[in-house]
Scaffold this motif. Structure first.
Motif, short mmCIF file in Angstrom:
data_model
loop_
_atom_site.label_atom_id
_atom_site.label_comp_id
_atom_site.label_asym_id
_atom_site.label_seq_id
_atom_site.Cartn_x
_atom_site.Cartn_y
_atom_site.Cartn_z
N GLY A 37 0.82 -1.21 0.00
CA GLY A 37 0.00 0.00 0.00
C GLY A 37 0.86 1.25 0.00
N ALA A 38 0.32 2.33 -0.52
CA ALA A 38 1.05 3.59 -0.58
C ALA A 38 1.44 4.09 0.82
N THR A 42 -7.19 1.44 -1.35
CA THR A 42 -5.88 2.07 -1.18
C THR A 42 -5.14 2.11 -2.50
N THR A 43 -4.25 3.06 -2.63
CA THR A 43 -3.36 3.07 -3.78
C THR A 43 -2.16 2.18 -3.47
N LEU A 44 -1.54 1.70 -4.53
CA LEU A 44 -0.37 0.83 -4.40
C LEU A 44 0.88 1.59 -4.76
N ARG A 45 1.98 1.21 -4.15
CA ARG A 45 3.29 1.67 -4.58
C ARG A 45 3.95 0.48 -5.26
N GLY A 89 2.28 -0.13 -9.39
CA GLY A 89 1.34 0.81 -8.78
C GLY A 89 -0.07 0.38 -9.12
N GLY A 90 -1.04 1.18 -8.72
CA GLY A 90 -2.43 0.86 -9.00
C GLY A 90 -3.29 1.07 -7.77
N PHE A 91 -4.32 0.24 -7.63
CA PHE A 91 -5.27 0.34 -6.53
C PHE A 91 -5.62 -1.04 -6.02
N GLU A 110 -8.84 -2.86 -3.75
CA GLU A 110 -10.13 -2.72 -3.09
C GLU A 110 -10.36 -3.99 -2.28
N GLU A 119 -1.28 -1.02 -12.37
CA GLU A 119 -0.85 -0.31 -13.58
C GLU A 119 -0.10 -1.26 -14.49
N GLU A 163 7.19 12.71 -6.24
CA GLU A 163 6.43 11.48 -6.47
C GLU A 163 7.10 10.61 -7.52
#
Length: 141
Positions: free
Chosen positions: A28-29, A44-47, A66-68, A70, A81, A121
């Motif tokens: 998670g980010a 959450t967003t991903l790193r 990256g990405g999301f 749920e 991504e 970023e």
């Protein structure tokens, strides 16, 4: 026996997995997390990092850029991504991911004079991609 949860990992190119798993570790980010059946709802967003799914058959890892994610009590969906099964990662694939992050950083530097947010970023993205490569034993060069 542990309760399972439905896990789906999707990238723009394809569905990488859809399986019943015991848990999923997510980069998670705001920090790494482990999601299991009954987890509180969360988006959450991903790193860049490794998504690790654990089931009775063992562990499967995926490199994501990256990405999301749920999460709800019944399912975990990761929309990446870019995602590659760890077993399929090659030196060339790692180099491609790092090169893409480097291009993002250079573009941010050119477009954002005196605007540190986007540059920071992009620099973090590049740093995370290099760290993923080192963790899985692949050099970014």
């Amino acid at each position: 026996m542990a309760e399972t949860v439905q896990f789906d990992l999707v990238s723009p190119e394809r569905l990488l997995t859809s399986a019943a798993v015991d848990e999923v570790q997510i980069p998670g980010a705001d920090g790494d997390m482990t999601a299991m059946a009954g987890h509180a709802p969360l988006i959450t967003t991903l790193r860049p990092g490794l998504v690790r799914a654990t089931s009775r058959e063992g562990e499967t890892e995926y490199v994501v850029t990256g990405g999301f994610a749920e999460i709800d009590g019944d399912s975990i969906s990761v929309l990446a991504e870019r995602a590659v099964p760890r077993a399929d990662m090659t030196q060339d694939e790692m180099k491609s991911m790092v090169d893409e992050a480097t291009e993002r950083l250079n573009a941010a530097k050119q477009a954002q004079d005196n605007e540190p947010g986007p540059v920071d970023e992009a620099a973090k993205l590049l740093s995370d991609m290099v760290a993923v490569g080192e963790r899985i034993g692949l050099s970014p060069n």
